[in-house]
Design a protein around this motif. Structure first.
Motif, mmCIF file in Angstrom:
data_model
loop_
_atom_site.group_PDB
_atom_site.id
_atom_site.type_symbol
_atom_site.label_atom_id
_atom_site.label_comp_id
_atom_site.label_asym_id
_atom_site.label_seq_id
_atom_site.Cartn_x
_atom_site.Cartn_y
_atom_site.Cartn_z
ATOM 1 N N VAL A 15 0.665 -2.511 -5.979
ATOM 2 C CA VAL A 15 2.036 -2.981 -5.754
ATOM 3 C C VAL A 15 2.035 -4.249 -4.900
ATOM 4 O O VAL A 15 1.068 -4.563 -4.208
ATOM 5 C CB VAL A 15 2.896 -1.893 -5.082
ATOM 6 C CG1 VAL A 15 2.929 -0.635 -5.930
ATOM 7 C CG2 VAL A 15 2.388 -1.577 -3.689
ATOM 8 N N PHE A 16 3.156 -4.954 -4.955
ATOM 9 C CA PHE A 16 3.339 -6.137 -4.127
ATOM 10 C C PHE A 16 3.306 -5.766 -2.646
ATOM 11 O O PHE A 16 3.885 -4.756 -2.235
ATOM 12 C CB PHE A 16 4.700 -6.794 -4.394
ATOM 13 C CG PHE A 16 4.843 -7.448 -5.739
ATOM 14 C CD1 PHE A 16 3.876 -8.295 -6.227
ATOM 15 C CD2 PHE A 16 5.987 -7.235 -6.500
ATOM 16 C CE1 PHE A 16 4.030 -8.920 -7.462
ATOM 17 C CE2 PHE A 16 6.160 -7.845 -7.726
ATOM 18 C CZ PHE A 16 5.174 -8.692 -8.211
ATOM 19 N N SER A 17 2.685 -6.596 -1.855
ATOM 20 C CA SER A 17 2.838 -6.507 -0.410
ATOM 21 C C SER A 17 4.225 -7.037 -0.047
ATOM 22 O O SER A 17 4.892 -7.671 -0.883
ATOM 23 C CB SER A 17 1.766 -7.347 0.273
ATOM 24 O OG SER A 17 2.005 -8.731 0.022
ATOM 25 N N PRO A 18 4.690 -6.828 1.181
ATOM 26 C CA PRO A 18 5.992 -7.394 1.564
ATOM 27 C C PRO A 18 6.067 -8.904 1.360
ATOM 28 O O PRO A 18 7.101 -9.420 0.906
ATOM 29 C CB PRO A 18 6.110 -7.016 3.045
ATOM 30 C CG PRO A 18 5.324 -5.751 3.166
ATOM 31 C CD PRO A 18 4.154 -5.926 2.232
ATOM 32 N N ALA A 19 4.991 -9.609 1.685
ATOM 33 C CA ALA A 19 5.000 -11.064 1.499
ATOM 34 C C ALA A 19 5.067 -11.422 0.019
ATOM 35 O O ALA A 19 5.787 -12.344 -0.382
ATOM 36 C CB ALA A 19 3.751 -11.679 2.135
ATOM 37 N N GLU A 20 4.332 -10.688 -0.808
ATOM 38 C CA GLU A 20 4.340 -10.962 -2.251
ATOM 39 C C GLU A 20 5.685 -10.599 -2.860
ATOM 40 O O GLU A 20 6.158 -11.264 -3.790
ATOM 41 C CB GLU A 20 3.220 -10.172 -2.929
ATOM 42 C CG GLU A 20 1.831 -10.681 -2.584
ATOM 43 C CD GLU A 20 0.737 -9.720 -2.987
ATOM 44 O OE1 GLU A 20 -0.397 -10.175 -3.234
ATOM 45 O OE2 GLU A 20 1.002 -8.486 -3.040
ATOM 46 N N LEU A 21 6.311 -9.549 -2.342
ATOM 47 C CA LEU A 21 7.610 -9.128 -2.851
ATOM 48 C C LEU A 21 8.652 -10.217 -2.678
ATOM 49 O O LEU A 21 9.478 -10.466 -3.563
ATOM 50 C CB LEU A 21 8.068 -7.862 -2.116
ATOM 51 C CG LEU A 21 9.356 -7.213 -2.607
ATOM 52 C CD1 LEU A 21 9.116 -6.463 -3.900
ATOM 53 C CD2 LEU A 21 9.917 -6.270 -1.537
ATOM 54 N N ALA A 22 8.618 -10.888 -1.543
ATOM 55 C CA ALA A 22 9.610 -11.919 -1.237
ATOM 56 C C ALA A 22 9.236 -13.286 -1.790
ATOM 57 O O ALA A 22 10.050 -14.207 -1.756
ATOM 58 C CB ALA A 22 9.802 -12.016 0.272
#
Length: 509
Positions: free
Chosen positions: A270-277
């Protein structure tokens, strides 16, 4: 019913199959070719058959993001294929709110006024999925189940997957959900000529529709095993497994939902928080979470008539500069924890986030999840790994194994909210995370239907349009379509007595 005719190979002048050229394959009536002749071609000259089947397979993939799939003579900016289907489901629900009524595209869907047989929306949905079925059947008819060539096996497997997927989505919108309605009239089951004994041209009972769906999925997955696809626009065994797990949640087949969701997500993270944003999380097919999608290019973009025209708050589309912003439901937004990384996907003046000058002017709750890509070339996400984690966790929770469900769900939540640390979860807890994680990606209505949830827009502080602050019961026919009138008029297998009822209750409670 009048569906596209199933076409298969017909030229049989060449007796030495190994030497047949590409010109040998003329598409005519199926009746002049035997199954044995088709099988012989597939096994003795697989490259020649691939020359015929591969364009059909690519055409089926491309159809999923085609503009004007219903062949309308007028402008239909809401008809851009599968993401058009997904978006109309989201706007019919309560997780997505409109900022303004807008110019009419998707407005009547949002107001739950487009269910009737005379309107174009039921036809758009019906025509889209039965065209997918017709295209899939054309491929299935060309390739023997016993074929040994890896690519031909994969194309047949992908076509079976598409057929299963399409029948399942038709069943969900033209009848109440499966559980509790197993014998209710569903939709016609359309197969190839060779499978005609199993086809059901009238409204097949839901249990027979879903039996065919399961059969097609499992056969498709088996054929796709071991095949390495060239890119994420193609269905492989993992994508097919993911689609099947999605439908297993509808039928409450919890064991298969768990097994196939696990299979689907192997090797993905899954996306990390940084990748999610990050700017490319929801608009680039190469993003790491994506399992299946459409690669939109300068050649294939449909610009204003596109998914991003409606959901992107940044571009010159309907959901951007036109001002018809797509917002998260205020009540749903309030259920995110203070440290939830997904808060960054929605503008809210009370979040403490740093916004650009443009974002600061957006209304609260406006989504900033779907970022702009130059020249309208943002890709479409059809499946990503977070859904598979949620599928597995939900099925485990329904089985009563809340601890195992929490362990699975934590794989996602550890990258969304570091304070989340439940040791056991219920199906309702998983469902709430589905609503937040998959917002705007086309799941909300179908989840509501299978879980028998109503639509609630009428509450204190609602950010839905005042004219659409509805309270809708879970089994309301406002959430389903009637069979298109043109289908009833032109079909020998369906008539007025087969029609779904019209909703009669008030939408305001």
């Amino acid at each position: 019913m009048k569906f596209n005719k199933i076409l298969i190979l017909s030229a049989i002048a060449c007796l030495g199959f190994q030497s047949c050229s590409k010109d040998f394959f003329e598409v005519e009536d199926a009746s002049v070719v035997s199954k044995d002749q088709i099988d012989e071609i597939g096994n003795s000259s697989p490259d020649a058959l691939i020359d015929v089947v591969e364009p059909l397979m690519l055409g089926l993939n491309n159809y999923t993001y085609q503009y004007n799939t219903q062949g309308s003579g007028s402008t239909v900016h809401e008809d851009f294929g599968l993401m058009g289907i997904y978006h109309l489901g989201d706007v019919m629900n309560d997780d997505l709110a409109f900022y303004i009524r807008g110019n009419g595209w998707f407005t009547f869907d949002y107001e739950l006024d487009y269910w009737g047989e005379q309107y174009k929306r039921p036809y758009f949905y019906w025509n889209f999925f039965y065209t997918v079925i017709a295209k899939a059947n054309e491929i299935i008819a060309l390739i023997s189940p016993e074929v040994t060539d890896a690519n031909l096996k994969a194309y047949r497997g992908a076509a079976l997957t598409y057929r299963a997927f399409a029948h399942a989505y038709l069943a969900q919108m033209f009848q109440q959900t499966y559980v509790g309605n197993e014998e209710a009239p569903g939709v016609p089951v359309v197969l190839t000529n060779a499978e005609s004994a199993e086809a059901i041209p009238g409204r097949a009972p839901l249990n027979k529709v879903y039996a065919q769906v399961e059969k097609d999925f499992k056969a498709g997955i088996a054929l796709l095993e071991g095949w390495e696809r060239p890119d994420k626009t193609m269905i492989d065994a993992q994508v097919a497994s993911g689609l099947y797990s999605r439908i297993c949640l509808v039928t409450n087949n919890w064991d298969d939902a768990i097994t196939y969701a696990r299979k689907a997500r192997e090797g993905y993270s899954v996306f990390s928080p940084a990748e999610l944003a990050a700017g490319e999380a929801f608009n680039n097919i190469n993003s790491k979470e994506w399992m299946w999608g459409a690669d939109i290019t300068s050649v294939t973009t449909t610009m204003f008539a596109s998914f991003f025209s409606f959901v992107c708050s940044y571009d010159a589309g309907y959901g951007g500069e036109v001002g018809a912003y797509r917002m998260i439901d205020a009540n749903l937004y309030s259920q995110m924890g203070a440290n939830d990384a997904r808060k960054a996907l929605f503008k809210h003046s009370g979040s403490g986030a740093q916004y650009t000058a443009y974002e600061s002017e957006l209304p609260d709750y406006t989504n900033i999840k779907f970022k702009k890509v130059a020249n309208w070339e943002a890709d479409y996400v059809y499946m990503r790994v977070s859904e598979m984690i949620l599928n597995e966790a939900e099925a485990l929770a329904h089985k009563g194994d809340g601890a195992a469900a929490a362990t699975v769900l934590k794989e996602l939540m550890s990258q969304r909210d570091p304070s989340w640390n439940l040791s056991t979860v219920t199906p309702e807890v998983v469902y709430q995370q589905r609503r937040l994680e998959l917002w705007g990606e086309g799941f909300s209505l179908f989840d509501h239907l299978r879980l028998k949830k109503g639509v609630e827009r009428n509450y204190e502080g609602s950010n839905h349009l005042a004219s659409a602050q509805y309270t809708i019961a879970p089994d309301s026919w406002y959430l389903h379509f009637q069979i298109p009138l043109r289908e009833l008029d032109n079909s020998s297998d369906l008539n007025a007595e087969d029609q779904n009822p019209a909703p009669t209750e008030s939408k305001y409670k």
